[in-house]
Motif scaffolding. Structure first.
Motif, PDB file in Angstrom:
ATOM      1  N   GLY A  74       0.432  -1.332   0.508  1.00  0.00           N
ATOM      2  CA  GLY A  74       0.176  -0.015  -0.180  1.00  0.00           C
ATOM      3  C   GLY A  74       0.507   1.317  -0.062  1.00  0.00           C
ATOM      4  O   GLY A  74       0.174   2.557   0.322  1.00  0.00           O
ATOM      5  N   SER A  75       2.147   1.101  -0.291  1.00  0.00           N
ATOM      6  CA  SER A  75       2.620   2.119  -0.041  1.00  0.00           C
ATOM      7  C   SER A  75       3.126   3.198  -0.901  1.00  0.00           C
ATOM      8  O   SER A  75       3.216   4.198  -0.642  1.00  0.00           O
ATOM      9  CB  SER A  75       4.332   2.036   0.269  1.00  0.00           C
ATOM     10  OG  SER A  75       4.812   1.299  -0.475  1.00  0.00           O
ATOM     11  N   PHE A  76       2.487   2.454  -2.552  1.00  0.00           N
ATOM     12  CA  PHE A  76       2.782   3.413  -3.417  1.00  0.00           C
ATOM     13  C   PHE A  76       1.931   3.196  -4.469  1.00  0.00           C
ATOM     14  O   PHE A  76       1.709   1.457  -4.702  1.00  0.00           O
ATOM     15  CB  PHE A  76       3.925   3.648  -4.225  1.00  0.00           C
ATOM     16  CG  PHE A  76       4.399   4.586  -5.217  1.00  0.00           C
ATOM     17  CD1 PHE A  76       4.427   5.863  -5.110  1.00  0.00           C
ATOM     18  CD2 PHE A  76       4.426   4.513  -6.480  1.00  0.00           C
ATOM     19  CE1 PHE A  76       4.258   6.331  -6.157  1.00  0.00           C
ATOM     20  CE2 PHE A  76       4.486   4.789  -7.496  1.00  0.00           C
ATOM     21  CZ  PHE A  76       4.709   5.790  -7.340  1.00  0.00           C
ATOM     22  N   SER A  77       1.289   3.881  -5.612  1.00  0.00           N
ATOM     23  CA  SER A  77       0.455   3.131  -6.960  1.00  0.00           C
ATOM     24  C   SER A  77       0.805   4.349  -7.710  1.00  0.00           C
ATOM     25  O   SER A  77       0.656   5.338  -7.248  1.00  0.00           O
ATOM     26  CB  SER A  77      -1.119   2.854  -6.674  1.00  0.00           C
ATOM     27  OG  SER A  77      -1.941   3.892  -6.167  1.00  0.00           O
ATOM     28  N   PHE A  78       0.050   3.804  -9.191  1.00  0.00           N
ATOM     29  CA  PHE A  78      -0.040   4.752 -10.162  1.00  0.00           C
ATOM     30  C   PHE A  78      -1.159   4.051 -11.028  1.00  0.00           C
ATOM     31  O   PHE A  78      -1.498   2.997 -11.485  1.00  0.00           O
ATOM     32  CB  PHE A  78       1.166   5.160 -10.786  1.00  0.00           C
ATOM     33  CG  PHE A  78       1.990   4.468 -11.268  1.00  0.00           C
ATOM     34  CD1 PHE A  78       1.606   3.899 -12.764  1.00  0.00           C
ATOM     35  CD2 PHE A  78       2.843   3.373 -10.527  1.00  0.00           C
ATOM     36  CE1 PHE A  78       2.735   2.804 -13.417  1.00  0.00           C
ATOM     37  CE2 PHE A  78       4.368   2.527 -11.053  1.00  0.00           C
ATOM     38  CZ  PHE A  78       3.803   2.261 -12.669  1.00  0.00           C
ATOM     39  N   ASP A  79      -1.382   5.094 -11.667  1.00  0.00           N
ATOM     40  CA  ASP A  79      -2.113   4.311 -12.919  1.00  0.00           C
ATOM     41  C   ASP A  79      -1.242   4.801 -14.430  1.00  0.00           C
ATOM     42  O   ASP A  79      -0.743   5.539 -14.694  1.00  0.00           O
ATOM     43  CB  ASP A  79      -3.559   5.770 -13.307  1.00  0.00           C
ATOM     44  CG  ASP A  79      -4.484   5.706 -12.093  1.00  0.00           C
ATOM     45  OD1 ASP A  79      -4.021   3.659 -11.943  1.00  0.00           O
ATOM     46  OD2 ASP A  79      -5.042   6.197 -12.099  1.00  0.00           O
ATOM     47  N   PHE A  80      -1.262   3.626 -15.185  1.00  0.00           N
ATOM     48  CA  PHE A  80      -1.155   3.150 -16.296  1.00  0.00           C
ATOM     49  C   PHE A  80      -2.042   3.374 -17.169  1.00  0.00           C
ATOM     50  O   PHE A  80      -3.005   2.346 -17.220  1.00  0.00           O
ATOM     51  CB  PHE A  80      -0.166   2.157 -16.308  1.00  0.00           C
ATOM     52  CG  PHE A  80       0.534   1.741 -17.642  1.00  0.00           C
ATOM     53  CD1 PHE A  80       1.988   2.577 -18.408  1.00  0.00           C
ATOM     54  CD2 PHE A  80       0.710   1.098 -18.919  1.00  0.00           C
ATOM     55  CE1 PHE A  80       2.867   2.503 -18.978  1.00  0.00           C
ATOM     56  CE2 PHE A  80       0.772   1.234 -19.987  1.00  0.00           C
ATOM     57  CZ  PHE A  80       2.159   1.366 -20.199  1.00  0.00           C
ATOM     58  N   GLU A  81      -2.243   4.427 -18.283  1.00  0.00           N
ATOM     59  CA  GLU A  81      -2.841   4.644 -18.849  1.00  0.00           C
ATOM     60  C   GLU A  81      -2.684   5.464 -20.488  1.00  0.00           C
ATOM     61  O   GLU A  81      -1.730   6.199 -20.526  1.00  0.00           O
ATOM     62  CB  GLU A  81      -3.872   5.655 -18.288  1.00  0.00           C
ATOM     63  CG  GLU A  81      -3.461   7.461 -17.771  1.00  0.00           C
ATOM     64  CD  GLU A  81      -5.017   7.419 -16.730  1.00  0.00           C
ATOM     65  OE1 GLU A  81      -6.009   6.990 -17.252  1.00  0.00           O
ATOM     66  OE2 GLU A  81      -4.341   7.601 -16.039  1.00  0.00           O
ATOM     67  N   GLY A  82      -3.887   5.395 -20.994  1.00  0.00           N
ATOM     68  CA  GLY A  82      -3.504   5.552 -22.585  1.00  0.00           C
ATOM     69  C   GLY A  82      -4.008   5.681 -23.540  1.00  0.00           C
ATOM     70  O   GLY A  82      -5.284   4.798 -23.684  1.00  0.00           O
ATOM     71  N   VAL A  83      -3.682   5.828 -24.932  1.00  0.00           N
ATOM     72  CA  VAL A  83      -5.307   6.152 -26.285  1.00  0.00           C
ATOM     73  C   VAL A  83      -4.643   4.994 -26.722  1.00  0.00           C
ATOM     74  O   VAL A  83      -3.320   5.387 -27.572  1.00  0.00           O
ATOM     75  CB  VAL A  83      -5.861   7.281 -25.806  1.00  0.00           C
ATOM     76  CG1 VAL A  83      -6.529   7.066 -27.262  1.00  0.00           C
ATOM     77  CG2 VAL A  83      -7.018   7.966 -25.156  1.00  0.00           C
ATOM     78  N   TYR A  84      -5.231   4.507 -27.493  1.00  0.00           N
ATOM     79  CA  TYR A  84      -4.622   3.315 -28.429  1.00  0.00           C
ATOM     80  C   TYR A  84      -5.216   4.442 -30.118  1.00  0.00           C
ATOM     81  O   TYR A  84      -6.023   5.130 -30.247  1.00  0.00           O
ATOM     82  CB  TYR A  84      -5.833   2.087 -29.101  1.00  0.00           C
ATOM     83  CG  TYR A  84      -5.445   0.949 -27.424  1.00  0.00           C
ATOM     84  CD1 TYR A  84      -4.528   0.482 -27.313  1.00  0.00           C
ATOM     85  CD2 TYR A  84      -6.637   0.929 -26.845  1.00  0.00           C
ATOM     86  CE1 TYR A  84      -4.069  -1.094 -26.063  1.00  0.00           C
ATOM     87  CE2 TYR A  84      -6.294  -0.143 -25.516  1.00  0.00           C
ATOM     88  CZ  TYR A  84      -5.598  -0.815 -25.554  1.00  0.00           C
ATOM     89  OH  TYR A  84      -5.492  -1.538 -24.050  1.00  0.00           O
ATOM     90  N   THR A  85      -3.944   4.208 -30.176  1.00  0.00           N
ATOM     91  CA  THR A  85      -3.789   4.717 -31.836  1.00  0.00           C
ATOM     92  C   THR A  85      -3.914   4.179 -32.640  1.00  0.00           C
ATOM     93  O   THR A  85      -3.859   4.367 -34.146  1.00  0.00           O
ATOM     94  CB  THR A  85      -2.642   5.297 -31.789  1.00  0.00           C
ATOM     95  OG1 THR A  85      -1.582   4.637 -31.830  1.00  0.00           O
ATOM     96  CG2 THR A  85      -2.553   6.716 -31.315  1.00  0.00           C
ATOM     97  N   ASN A  86      -3.806   2.155 -32.497  1.00  0.00           N
ATOM     98  CA  ASN A  86      -3.667   1.959 -34.437  1.00  0.00           C
ATOM     99  C   ASN A  86      -4.471   0.299 -33.182  1.00  0.00           C
ATOM    100  O   ASN A  86      -3.236   0.251 -32.690  1.00  0.00           O
ATOM    101  CB  ASN A  86      -2.254   1.894 -34.503  1.00  0.00           C
ATOM    102  CG  ASN A  86      -3.487   0.431 -35.905  1.00  0.00           C
ATOM    103  OD1 ASN A  86      -4.471  -0.077 -36.663  1.00  0.00           O
ATOM    104  ND2 ASN A  86      -1.983   0.103 -35.520  1.00  0.00           N
ATOM    105  N   VAL A  87      -4.989  -0.195 -33.273  1.00  0.00           N
ATOM    106  CA  VAL A  87      -5.491  -1.738 -32.850  1.00  0.00           C
ATOM    107  C   VAL A  87      -5.969  -3.061 -34.323  1.00  0.00           C
ATOM    108  O   VAL A  87      -6.955  -2.505 -34.662  1.00  0.00           O
ATOM    109  CB  VAL A  87      -6.038  -1.819 -32.426  1.00  0.00           C
ATOM    110  CG1 VAL A  87      -6.733  -3.728 -31.429  1.00  0.00           C
ATOM    111  CG2 VAL A  87      -5.668  -1.037 -30.660  1.00  0.00           C
TER     112      VAL A  87
END
Length: 142
Positions: A66-79
């Motif tokens: 519980g000492s640290f967290s972050f969100d890894f996020e983005g937008v798909y440009t090509n799938v």
């Protein structure tokens, strides 16, 4: 300390699983939460994913204590299903993941723009560790 330049970083894995399973495990949130961590003291308690061009994704990565967290996020440009995923992170860095099927084996090559805070070797090691966790999860569940 070597920090990011303009040269992208590449990590790779050969997964002993057919492309359809690999794609499912890579894109479905219930699987993402099972493999998206670089070490055993971290986990991914949340994942949301819309794997289509223009879709968004977000995975929460957190220390288990519980000492640290972050969100890894983005937008798909090509799938392109079972072939390629490209996306842009919130800071503008770009990522490309190629999936190449060869019978019941899938080659994954992930190339990403480095950030400027951590050493290149640390970034490559972290992304490779996550990809290795994916390989382990996919092979155990295929």
């Amino acid at each position: 300390m070597e920090t990011a330049g303009k040269t992208p970083i590449t990590v790779q894995a050969t997964v002993n699983a057919p492309i359809a399973k690999v794609w499912e495990f890579w894109t479905k949130p219930e699987h993402i939460t099972q493999w998206c961590n670089a070490s055993d003291d971290w986990h991914a308690p949340f994942a949301d994913n819309d794997p289509r061009t223009g879709g968004k994704f977000k995975t929460t990565m957190a220390a288990k204590d519980g000492s640290f967290s972050f969100d890894f996020e983005g937008v798909y440009t090509n799938v392109r299903d079972n072939e390629v995923i490209e996306y842009a992170l919130g800071d503008g860095r770009e990522v490309k993941i190629d999936f190449v099927a060869n019978g019941d084996v899938t080659e994954i090559t992930e190339t990403f723009d480095p950030e400027t805070t951590n050493p290149i070797e640390m970034q490559q090691g972290g992304w490779q560790a996550i990809l290795n966790n994916f390989k382990k999860h996919a092979e155990a569940n295929a």
